[in-house]
Write an enzyme that holds these catalytic residues in place. Structure first.
Site, short mmCIF file in Angstrom:
data_model
loop_
_atom_site.label_atom_id
_atom_site.label_comp_id
_atom_site.label_asym_id
_atom_site.label_seq_id
_atom_site.Cartn_x
_atom_site.Cartn_y
_atom_site.Cartn_z
N THR A 98 3.04 -12.61 2.48
CA THR A 98 2.19 -13.19 1.44
C THR A 98 2.93 -14.39 0.86
OG1 THR A 98 0.77 -12.70 -0.46
CG2 THR A 98 2.99 -11.69 -0.46
N GLY A 128 -4.62 -4.12 -3.86
CA GLY A 128 -5.62 -3.09 -4.11
C GLY A 128 -4.83 -1.85 -4.47
N HIS A 129 -4.75 -1.53 -5.76
CA HIS A 129 -3.93 -0.42 -6.22
C HIS A 129 -4.85 0.74 -6.64
CE1 HIS A 129 -0.33 -3.28 -7.20
NE2 HIS A 129 -0.73 -3.34 -5.95
N ASP A 179 2.51 14.62 2.02
CA ASP A 179 1.55 15.58 2.57
C ASP A 179 0.93 15.12 3.88
OD1 ASP A 179 0.53 13.68 0.48
OD2 ASP A 179 -1.40 14.30 1.31
N LYS A 200 -0.74 4.38 -8.13
CA LYS A 200 -0.67 5.79 -8.56
C LYS A 200 0.57 6.03 -9.42
CE LYS A 200 0.59 10.32 -7.35
NZ LYS A 200 0.49 11.58 -6.67
N ARG A 237 -5.39 0.29 8.69
CA ARG A 237 -3.97 -0.04 8.59
C ARG A 237 -3.26 0.42 9.86
NH1 ARG A 237 -3.66 2.53 2.61
NH2 ARG A 237 -4.60 0.83 1.45
N LYS A 256 3.03 10.06 -0.16
CA LYS A 256 2.22 10.54 0.96
C LYS A 256 2.96 11.53 1.85
CE LYS A 256 -1.38 7.91 1.82
NZ LYS A 256 -2.35 6.84 2.12
N GLN A 298 1.96 -5.97 -3.32
CA GLN A 298 2.43 -6.09 -1.93
C GLN A 298 3.73 -5.29 -1.75
OE1 GLN A 298 1.38 -9.39 -3.54
NE2 GLN A 298 -0.55 -8.48 -2.98
N LYS A 322 1.77 2.20 -5.15
CA LYS A 322 2.32 1.66 -6.41
C LYS A 322 1.41 1.98 -7.60
CE LYS A 322 2.29 -2.37 -4.39
NZ LYS A 322 2.03 -2.00 -2.98
N GLY A 370 0.01 14.00 -2.89
CA GLY A 370 -1.44 13.85 -2.85
C GLY A 370 -1.84 12.67 -3.71
N ASP A 374 0.81 -1.23 0.00
CA ASP A 374 0.00 0.00 0.00
C ASP A 374 0.84 1.27 0.00
OD1 ASP A 374 -2.21 -1.68 0.13
OD2 ASP A 374 -2.24 -1.65 2.31
N GLU A 375 1.99 1.22 -0.60
CA GLU A 375 2.88 2.39 -0.64
C GLU A 375 2.37 3.44 -1.63
OE1 GLU A 375 3.88 -0.71 -1.23
OE2 GLU A 375 5.39 -1.29 0.25
N SER A 384 -7.67 -0.57 0.74
CA SER A 384 -8.39 -0.26 -0.50
C SER A 384 -9.42 -1.32 -0.84
CB SER A 384 -7.43 -0.16 -1.68
OG SER A 384 -6.17 0.26 -1.31
P1 GDP Z 1 -0.79 0.43 -3.55
O1 GDP Z 1 -1.41 -0.85 -3.11
O2 GDP Z 1 0.68 0.47 -3.32
O3 GDP Z 1 -1.14 0.81 -4.96
O4 GDP Z 1 -1.40 1.56 -2.60
P2 GDP Z 1 -2.95 1.72 -2.16
O5 GDP Z 1 -3.73 2.21 -3.31
O6 GDP Z 1 -3.43 0.49 -1.48
O7 GDP Z 1 -2.81 2.79 -1.00
C1 GDP Z 1 -2.29 4.05 -1.23
C2 GDP Z 1 -3.35 5.09 -0.85
O8 GDP Z 1 -2.75 6.36 -0.73
C3 GDP Z 1 -4.43 5.24 -1.90
O9 GDP Z 1 -5.65 5.58 -1.25
C4 GDP Z 1 -3.94 6.42 -2.74
O10 GDP Z 1 -4.99 7.13 -3.37
C5 GDP Z 1 -3.30 7.26 -1.68
N1 GDP Z 1 -2.15 8.08 -2.10
C6 GDP Z 1 -1.18 7.77 -3.01
N2 GDP Z 1 -0.23 8.73 -3.02
C7 GDP Z 1 -0.61 9.65 -2.11
C8 GDP Z 1 -0.04 10.87 -1.65
O11 GDP Z 1 1.05 11.30 -2.06
N3 GDP Z 1 -0.72 11.54 -0.67
C9 GDP Z 1 -1.90 11.11 -0.16
N4 GDP Z 1 -2.49 11.83 0.79
N5 GDP Z 1 -2.46 9.96 -0.58
C10 GDP Z 1 -1.82 9.24 -1.53
P1 IMO Z 2 -0.96 -4.11 -2.27
O1 IMO Z 2 -0.50 -4.65 -3.60
C1 IMO Z 2 -0.97 -4.62 2.07
C2 IMO Z 2 -1.02 -8.76 3.55
C3 IMO Z 2 -2.26 -9.23 4.26
C4 IMO Z 2 -1.66 -10.25 5.21
C5 IMO Z 2 -0.55 -10.89 4.37
C6 IMO Z 2 -0.95 -12.18 3.70
O2 IMO Z 2 -2.24 -3.38 -2.33
O3 IMO Z 2 0.15 -3.34 -1.62
P2 IMO Z 2 -2.49 -12.78 1.62
O4 IMO Z 2 -3.94 -12.55 1.37
O5 IMO Z 2 -1.59 -12.21 0.60
O6 IMO Z 2 -2.18 -14.23 1.87
O7 IMO Z 2 -2.17 -12.05 3.02
O8 IMO Z 2 -0.23 -9.94 3.37
N1 IMO Z 2 -1.26 -8.21 2.19
C7 IMO Z 2 -1.20 -6.89 1.89
N2 IMO Z 2 -1.00 -5.82 2.69
N3 IMO Z 2 -1.11 -4.46 0.73
C8 IMO Z 2 -1.28 -5.53 -0.08
O9 IMO Z 2 -1.27 -5.43 -1.42
C9 IMO Z 2 -1.38 -6.82 0.51
N4 IMO Z 2 -1.56 -8.06 0.01
C10 IMO Z 2 -1.47 -8.89 1.04
O10 IMO Z 2 -2.90 -8.17 4.94
O11 IMO Z 2 -1.04 -9.59 6.29
MG MG Z 3 -2.92 -1.52 -1.81
#
Ligand code: GDP
Ligand code: IMO
Ligand code: MG
Length: 422
Positions: free
Chosen positions: A236, A40-41, A330, A18, A302, A328, A221, A16, A409, A13-14, A296
């Site tokens: 994972t 969940g991207h 901001d 975006k 989290r 993130k 991940q 990626k 953002g 959830d870094e 997401s």
């Molecule tokens: P991913 O799984 O690595 O693609 O990340 P996620 O989508 O699960 O989680 C990132 C969250 O941070 C999402 O809700 C994005 O819309 C949000 N986001 C991404 N970049 C930024 C940022 O620079 N600032 C803020 N406030 N939110 C961001």
């Molecule tokens: P993105 O791509 C954050 C975590 C789960 C659990 C562990 C194992 O959006 O960054 P799994 O269902 O893969 O067997 O679960 O990994 N996990 C994630 N945490 N972002 C994800 O994906 C994740 N995918 C799995 O919460 O701790």
């Molecule tokens: Mg995610």
């Protein structure tokens, strides 16, 4: 041409999705190489928000080819829901989304097994996303999996054999379940999937490279969730690291170009497992609220904490990161001071490397001045406040890799490139 790879360096959830969307115009092809609908991207642009799970995040930029590689595990029912929603919002996928015949299918019984194994673990449960990821990769490694390419050959027989085996295991676990709804949606998903192009993606990608095309690989991940190098067993079931792109797409290591390592200015984790810099106080709640740190896909809260440079350094090492991307920024705008973990204390001794087990390690922090400026409106690095530049310089010095992109953002536009000399 070389292949560039974008990877999460923390616990997922870094941001990626975006950044892949932002970088896609520079590439001809975007490819996912591991994970599945546990991802969940999130992408935001033109006032719209999209969450992608199995479909690569390059799907919104022009007519680029997007590939779901052999290392991915695919749930046809969830894929159908995701793809149909995109098609309903005017995005045509059928021609430009290619799926590897070697990608493994997540069966309905894999999802049941995921739940059953978690239930059997009791307090030691991993807190999986419940999408059947672990059981599907288990079947792949134990040579019992069913692949996308099998849909075209002897499929009913292969499905029935896998299902029977799973039912036997579930019986042994005394686990009650109802398969009917899941199975119905799954077979509808299979029919839907047949409309897509099934490809030998290793041939396709290597052919494109020979033709001078460029490829961006999108990790799911994060490195701390990698099956080998993450905080095992709270990880994972795939190789989320750079090398995962080689096995998950059929790309030779000498074809790898840039490795983009992406991290948040702080740290989060979903599910169970050690998290040395986790905050249980008001600051942690503030980061959670300001960063909207809720899953997401699952909506789970989290866990939040300060940035962990020991873990980040380790991730950069195993991934061979060449460029860093900080997300993130901001979210920390309002903090007077910001902490960064630079070492761990283990049994009273300070260490600066990532040990075998991070359970119970104590973070050692340095404290830096906050920037207390609204970063969301920034247009270029020239506008960055002094304290923000100092934070970036500190990170670069500690990590030994330049921060080339800063996100301020969630919107596609809220992305700033840094051109500063390395
Ligand atoms: P991913 O799984 O690595 O693609 O990340 P996620 O989508 O699960 O989680 C990132 C969250 O941070 C999402 O809700 C994005 O819309 C949000 N986001 C991404 N970049 C930024 C940022 O620079 N600032 C803020 N406030 N939110 C961001
Ligand atoms: P993105 O791509 C954050 C975590 C789960 C659990 C562990 C194992 O959006 O960054 P799994 O269902 O893969 O067997 O679960 O990994 N996990 C994630 N945490 N972002 C994800 O994906 C994740 N995918 C799995 O919460 O701790
Ligand atoms: Mg995610």
């Amino acid at each position: 041409m070389k292949v560039d790879i974008l990877l999460g360096l923390q616990w997922g959830d870094e941001g990626k999705g975006k950044v892949v969307d932002v970088l896609t115009p520079r590439y001809d092809v975007v490819a996912r190489f591991q994970g599945g609908p546990n991802a969940g991207h999130t992408l935001e642009f033109e006032g719209q928000k999209y969450v992608l799970r199995s479909i690569p995040s390059g799907i919104f930029q022009g007519d680029k080819v997007n590939i779901i590689g052999n290392g991915v595990v695919l749930d046809p029912a969830l894929f159908k829901a995701e793809a149909e929603a995109l098609e309903a919002s005017g995005h045509n996928l059928k021609e430009r989304l290619h799926i590897s015949k070697k990608a493994h299918l997540i069966l309905p019984t894999h999802r049941i097994l995921d739940a059953a194994y978690e239930a059997a673990k009791g307090d030691a449960k991993v807190g999986t996303t419940g999408k059947g990821i672990g059981p599907t990769y288990t079947d792949k490694i134990s040579r019992n999996g069913v692949r996308v390419g099998d849909i075209l050959h002897d499929f009913d027989k292969k499905y029935a054999a896998a299902k029977a085996r799973h039912e036997q295991i579930l019986k042994g676990l005394n686990y009650e379940y109802d398969l009917s709804e899941l199975e119905k949606a799954w077979f509808e998903g299979i029919e839907y999937l047949k409309q897509f192009k099934f490809v030998d993606s290793e041939h396709e990608i290597n052919g494109l490279l020979s033709d001078g095309k460029s490829v961006l690989c999108e990790g799911a991940q994060g490195t701390m969730l990698d099956i080998d190098f993450g905080s095992y067993p709270f990880v994972t079931s795939s190789n989320t690291i750079c090398a995962g792109a080689c096995t998950g797409l059929g790309i030779a290591p000498n074809k790898i170009g840039e490795v983009y390592g992406i991290f948040k200015a702080y740290c989060t984790r979903v599910g169970a497992g050690p998290f040395p810099t986790e905050l249980f106080d008001k600051t942690g709640d503030q980061i959670c609220t300001l960063g909207h740190e809720f899953g997401s896909v699952t909506g789970r809260k989290r866990r939040c904490g300060w940035i962990d440079l020991v873990a980040l350094k380790y991730a950069i090492m195993v991934d061979g990161v060449t460029k860093l991307i900080m997300m993130k920024s901001d979210v920390l705008d309002s903090f007077e001071t910001i902490k960064a973990c630079v070492a761990y204390k283990v049994n009273g001794e300070e260490i600066d490397y990532f040990p075998f087990d991070i359970e119970g390690v104590e973070p050692v922090y340095v404290e830096l001045p906050g920037w207390q400026t609204d970063m969301t409106k920034m247009q270029s690095e020239d506008e960055f406040p002094e304290e923000f530049n100092a934070y970036l310089s500190f990170l670069e010095e500690q990590l030994g890799v330049p921060v080339k992109i800063v996100s301020v953002g969630p919107d596609r536009e809220q992305t700033i490139e840094r051109y500063t000399e390395e």
